[in-house]
Design an enzyme around this catalytic site. Sequence first.
Site, PDB file in Angstrom:
ATOM      1  N   VAL A 154       0.817  -1.043   0.027  1.00 15.11           N
ATOM      2  CA  VAL A 154       0.116   0.005   0.119  1.00 15.11           C
ATOM      3  C   VAL A 154       1.326   1.413   0.365  1.00 15.11           C
ATOM      4  CG1 VAL A 154      -2.222   1.003   1.313  1.00 15.11           C
ATOM      5  CG2 VAL A 154      -2.085  -1.241   0.992  1.00 15.11           C
ATOM      6  N   TYR A 155       1.772   1.202   0.136  1.00 13.99           N
ATOM      7  CA  TYR A 155       2.947   2.432   0.896  1.00 13.99           C
ATOM      8  C   TYR A 155       3.470   2.357  -0.490  1.00 13.99           C
ATOM      9  CZ  TYR A 155       6.861   5.308   2.315  1.00 13.99           C
ATOM     10  OH  TYR A 155       7.691   6.566   2.536  1.00 13.99           O
ATOM     11  N   ALA A 156       3.856   1.673  -1.382  1.00 14.33           N
ATOM     12  CA  ALA A 156       4.888   1.899  -2.693  1.00 14.33           C
ATOM     13  C   ALA A 156       3.117   1.607  -3.880  1.00 14.33           C
ATOM     14  CB  ALA A 156       4.840   0.054  -3.641  1.00 14.33           C
ATOM     15  N   SER A 158       1.275   3.582  -3.163  1.00 18.50           N
ATOM     16  CA  SER A 158       1.003   5.857  -2.872  1.00 18.50           C
ATOM     17  C   SER A 158       1.455   6.326  -3.089  1.00 18.50           C
ATOM     18  CB  SER A 158       0.669   6.017  -0.606  1.00 18.50           C
ATOM     19  OG  SER A 158       2.100   5.264  -0.416  1.00 18.50           O
TER      20      SER A 158
END
Length: 267
Positions: A154-156, A158
């Site tokens: 999810v961080y990637a 974003s």
Amino acid sequence: MDFRNKTVLITGGCSGIGKIMARKSLERGARKLVIWDINEDALAITKEEFTGLGGEIFGYKTDVFNLDDIKINAQKVRTEVGIVDILINNAGIVVGKYFHEHTHDQIHKSMLINSNAFMHVGLEFLSGMMAENSGAICNIASSAGLISNPKMSVYAASKWAVVGWSDSLRLEMEQLGKNISVTTIMPFYINTGMFDGVKSKLLPILEPEPTSERIIKAIENKTKMLAMPLPYWFIRFSQGILPIPIFDWVMKNIFGVYDTMKGFRGR
């Protein structure tokens, strides 16, 4: 973009590289420094610490997760401070889990803070820059916006969104003939506490002070894209010429990227 006599706004400006970049902005002669941060106590402490560095300091308690908060505080800045010359989108969060371990709320919050907020904040201040035909926007993305990584899905996602939006904005400003630079920053892990527990096999964990200095210089030089420590072109070139299984093998076994988050604790 010269920082002297400019108004600089930094989100997440009370900790990590945000705070260092705020200090460096004042040291470079910024006339007004605007700090947005969700921590009201940290805002007061930071303002006190920076008193004497020159320039006028404004602090606004802002939750960039909340669009209304962004709009309200942006209007306050326009009214109380004036046009922002240099915007540094820096605030961010990370949830170091496999995707199936995320909650819907964690996905929602990560995407809103790490990508949507950058666009909303940018939209609030871009019109002022366009009217003046002058300005700089710097978006702190991540090397995770270039390379996929386990426990960062999810961080990637974003940060891939930030990279795509940020560089598209750069092209739009160029196409419209506007003297507004857009710089996209894609650093590896930075030793600020946000990624406590990560381990890197070959690539160095970046130190906050020199990393912040490189970012400020990139804004000054109107650098389009800055990835560190691996240069942007090397990553993209490797992805372009290597078959996916070979690229994965190199990232896992040579650089050790795919195992970096195994010991992640965070703040």
